[in-house]
Design a protein around this motif. Structure first.
Motif, short mmCIF file in Angstrom:
data_model
loop_
_atom_site.label_atom_id
_atom_site.label_comp_id
_atom_site.label_asym_id
_atom_site.label_seq_id
_atom_site.Cartn_x
_atom_site.Cartn_y
_atom_site.Cartn_z
N LEU A 22 -0.30 -12.06 12.47
CA LEU A 22 0.85 -12.40 11.62
C LEU A 22 1.85 -11.25 11.59
O LEU A 22 3.05 -11.46 11.77
CB LEU A 22 0.37 -12.72 10.20
CG LEU A 22 1.46 -13.02 9.17
CD1 LEU A 22 2.21 -14.30 9.53
CD2 LEU A 22 0.84 -13.14 7.77
N ALA A 23 1.35 -10.04 11.41
CA ALA A 23 2.24 -8.87 11.39
C ALA A 23 2.89 -8.65 12.74
O ALA A 23 4.07 -8.29 12.83
CB ALA A 23 1.45 -7.63 10.96
N ALA A 44 6.19 -8.92 4.01
CA ALA A 44 6.34 -9.77 2.82
C ALA A 44 6.20 -8.92 1.56
O ALA A 44 5.43 -7.95 1.54
CB ALA A 44 5.28 -10.87 2.82
N PRO A 45 6.91 -9.26 0.49
CA PRO A 45 6.85 -8.45 -0.73
C PRO A 45 5.63 -8.74 -1.59
O PRO A 45 5.71 -8.94 -2.80
CB PRO A 45 8.15 -8.84 -1.45
CG PRO A 45 8.41 -10.24 -1.02
CD PRO A 45 7.93 -10.32 0.41
N THR A 46 4.46 -8.77 -0.97
CA THR A 46 3.20 -8.98 -1.67
C THR A 46 2.08 -8.26 -0.94
O THR A 46 2.02 -8.27 0.30
CB THR A 46 2.86 -10.49 -1.78
OG1 THR A 46 1.52 -10.63 -2.28
CG2 THR A 46 2.96 -11.19 -0.44
N ALA A 47 1.20 -7.64 -1.72
CA ALA A 47 0.07 -6.91 -1.12
C ALA A 47 -0.90 -7.84 -0.41
O ALA A 47 -1.73 -7.38 0.38
CB ALA A 47 -0.66 -6.12 -2.21
N ALA A 48 -0.79 -9.14 -0.65
CA ALA A 48 -1.67 -10.10 0.00
C ALA A 48 -1.43 -10.18 1.50
O ALA A 48 -2.31 -10.62 2.25
CB ALA A 48 -1.50 -11.49 -0.62
N LEU A 49 -0.25 -9.74 1.98
CA LEU A 49 0.11 -9.88 3.39
C LEU A 49 0.43 -8.55 4.06
O LEU A 49 0.98 -8.53 5.16
CB LEU A 49 1.29 -10.85 3.53
CG LEU A 49 1.02 -12.28 3.09
CD1 LEU A 49 2.30 -13.12 3.17
CD2 LEU A 49 -0.07 -12.93 3.92
N SER A 81 -2.36 -3.17 0.41
CA SER A 81 -3.72 -3.04 -0.11
C SER A 81 -4.62 -2.37 0.91
O SER A 81 -4.35 -2.38 2.11
CB SER A 81 -4.28 -4.42 -0.48
OG SER A 81 -4.34 -5.25 0.67
N ILE A 82 -5.71 -1.82 0.41
CA ILE A 82 -6.82 -1.36 1.24
C ILE A 82 -7.98 -2.31 0.97
O ILE A 82 -8.29 -2.60 -0.20
CB ILE A 82 -7.21 0.09 0.91
CG1 ILE A 82 -6.09 1.06 1.30
CG2 ILE A 82 -8.53 0.47 1.61
CD1 ILE A 82 -6.33 2.50 0.85
N ARG A 83 -8.61 -2.79 2.03
CA ARG A 83 -9.69 -3.77 1.89
C ARG A 83 -10.93 -3.27 2.60
O ARG A 83 -10.90 -2.96 3.80
CB ARG A 83 -9.25 -5.13 2.46
CG ARG A 83 -7.96 -5.60 1.80
CD ARG A 83 -7.45 -6.93 2.29
NE ARG A 83 -6.26 -7.28 1.55
CZ ARG A 83 -5.92 -8.49 1.14
NH1 ARG A 83 -6.70 -9.52 1.45
NH2 ARG A 83 -4.82 -8.70 0.45
N VAL A 84 -12.02 -3.17 1.85
CA VAL A 84 -13.27 -2.66 2.41
C VAL A 84 -14.41 -3.59 2.03
O VAL A 84 -14.36 -4.29 1.01
CB VAL A 84 -13.58 -1.23 1.91
CG1 VAL A 84 -12.49 -0.26 2.37
CG2 VAL A 84 -13.72 -1.18 0.40
N ARG A 85 -15.42 -3.60 2.85
CA ARG A 85 -16.57 -4.45 2.62
C ARG A 85 -17.49 -3.85 1.55
O ARG A 85 -17.73 -2.64 1.53
CB ARG A 85 -17.33 -4.66 3.92
CG ARG A 85 -16.52 -5.40 4.97
CD ARG A 85 -17.17 -5.38 6.33
NE ARG A 85 -18.50 -6.00 6.32
CZ ARG A 85 -19.32 -6.02 7.36
NH1 ARG A 85 -18.95 -5.44 8.51
NH2 ARG A 85 -20.50 -6.61 7.27
N LEU A 154 7.83 -14.37 -1.98
CA LEU A 154 6.58 -13.71 -1.61
C LEU A 154 6.01 -14.25 -0.31
O LEU A 154 5.34 -13.52 0.43
CB LEU A 154 5.55 -13.86 -2.73
CG LEU A 154 5.85 -13.20 -4.07
CD1 LEU A 154 4.62 -13.23 -4.96
CD2 LEU A 154 6.35 -11.77 -3.90
N PHE A 155 6.26 -15.52 -0.02
CA PHE A 155 5.67 -16.16 1.15
C PHE A 155 6.72 -16.64 2.15
O PHE A 155 6.40 -17.38 3.06
CB PHE A 155 4.77 -17.31 0.72
CG PHE A 155 3.59 -16.87 -0.11
CD1 PHE A 155 2.47 -16.33 0.49
CD2 PHE A 155 3.63 -16.95 -1.49
CE1 PHE A 155 1.39 -15.89 -0.26
CE2 PHE A 155 2.56 -16.50 -2.26
CZ PHE A 155 1.43 -15.97 -1.64
N GLN A 156 7.95 -16.17 1.98
CA GLN A 156 9.02 -16.60 2.88
C GLN A 156 8.75 -16.19 4.32
O GLN A 156 9.21 -16.84 5.26
CB GLN A 156 10.36 -16.03 2.41
CG GLN A 156 11.57 -16.57 3.16
CD GLN A 156 11.71 -18.08 3.08
OE1 GLN A 156 11.37 -18.68 2.06
NE2 GLN A 156 12.19 -18.70 4.16
#
Length: 259
Positions: A22-23, A44-49, A81-85, A154-156
Motif C-alpha cells: 500500500l505504501a 494517510a493522516p492515521t497511525a493505522a496506515l 505506530s510501532i507494532r510488535v508481536r 483518514l482513509f482517502q
C-alpha cells in the motif's frame, strides 16, 4: 529462529507486506530491515496506515530506530505506530516513548486454517458483496470511513487509483439492494489471505451483514488458492470471527501516540 520453528512468522510477514505494498503504491515510502522489520508509510493522516512492524518474535530495537530515523518519523508527517508481536520488552517500550508513542493496544491475530473448508451459512436477503473497480475506489474509501465512524480524510488514500492495481489486493463493497452498507479487503500472498477493513455502517449493524462479508472474504481467498485466512480483530468483531472458525493464535501490540 526459522519460520519452521515459528509458523506464525509467515503470517505476520504477509500482514506487513500488505501495508508495504500500500505504501509503495501511494508514497513509495517503504523499507525492509535485515532482521524482520518492515516500514510502511502510506501518508494517510492515521497511525493505522503508517507503521514499523516487527515480523519476528523478538523485535530488533536497533532496526526500529534505524528505520524510523531513516524516514524521519515523528519529526513531521503523519501519525504512525510501532507494532510488535506479543508483549513488548522494556527496550522497545523505551524506544517507542522516545518517539512519543506511549499508548499500547493489543490486537488478537486470528487464523482460520485450510482444513476447515469454506464457511457455510445463509446470506441475508438482497445482500451482495462485490469487488470494487478502480473508478469506484472513492466510494469504497468513503464507506470505510463511515464504517469506522471516522473523518473521510483518514482513509482517502484508499481512493488512489494506484491502490487498485496492487497485485493480490482486492477491495469489496457489501451492498444491500445495491446500496453500500459495509466493506472488506483481501490481501493474498501465496496460500494465505489477509482480511482487512471489515466494516458495517452503524445503522445496519447486528443484522448478519458483517458475518456474511467475512464469509465472502474467506471464500474469495479459497478461490484465489489461499485457503488459510488471517485477520487482526477488534473486540467488536471477535465473536463474529469466532463463529466462522477463526481462533486467536497470538497478539500484536500496537504502540501509538496518545490521543
Amino acid at each position: 529462529m526459522t519460520q519452521q520453528n515459528d509458523p506464525l512468522e509467515r503470517i505476520v510477514t504477509a500482514y506487513a507486506d500488505a501495508f508495504s505494498h500500500l505504501a509503495g503504491a501511494t508514497t513509495g515510502r517503504t523499507r525492509r530491515g535485515a532482521h524482520g522489520s518492515v516500514l510502511a508509510v502510506s501518508g494517510a493522516p492515521t497511525a493505522a496506515l503508517n507503521m514499523i512492524v516487527s515480523t519476528t518474535r523478538e523485535a530488533s530495537v536497533e532496526e526500529i530506530i534505524e528505520l524510523a530515523d531513516a524516514e524521519r518519523l515523528g519529526e513531521e508527517g503523519p501519525p504512525w505506530s510501532i507494532r510488535v508481536r506479543g508483549v513488548p520488552g522494556p527496550e522497545v517500550t523505551a524506544v517507542a516513548a522516545r518517539y512519543g508513542l506511549t499508548r499500547h493496544e493489543r490486537e488478537p491475530l486470528m487464523l482460520r486454517h485450510s482444513d476447515q473448508g469454506v464457511p457455510n451459512g445463509p446470506t441475508p436477503k438482497d445482500f451482495h458483496v462485490r469487488a470494487v473497480p478502480v473508478d469506484e475506489l472513492h466510494v469504497y474509501a468513503r464507506t470505510v470511513a463511515d464504517g469506522f465512524e471516522a473523518p473521510p480524510e483518514l482513509f482517502q488514500v484508499l481512493a488512489d487509483p494506484a491502490v487498485g492495481n496492487i497485485d493480490g489486493m482486492t477491495f469489496y463493497l457489501a451492498e444491500l439492494g445495491g446500496v453500500p452498507v459495509g466493506t472488506g479487503m483481501t490481501a493474498t500472498a501465496g496460500d494465505v489471505a489477509g482480511i482487512f477493513n471489515i466494516t458495517t455502517l452503524p445503522e445496519f449493524r447486528r443484522r448478519g451483514y458483517g458475518r456474511a462479508t467475512v464469509s465472502e472474504m474467506v471464500r474469495a481467498g479459497h478461490m484465489a488458492g489461499a485457503a488459510t485466512s488471517y485477520l487482526y480483530a477488534w473486540d467488536m468483531g471477535r465473536r463474529v470471527y469466532e463463529s466462522l472458525g477463526f481462533r486467536t493464535e497470538e497478539y500484536l501490540t500496537v504502540i501509538t501516540a496518545p490521543d
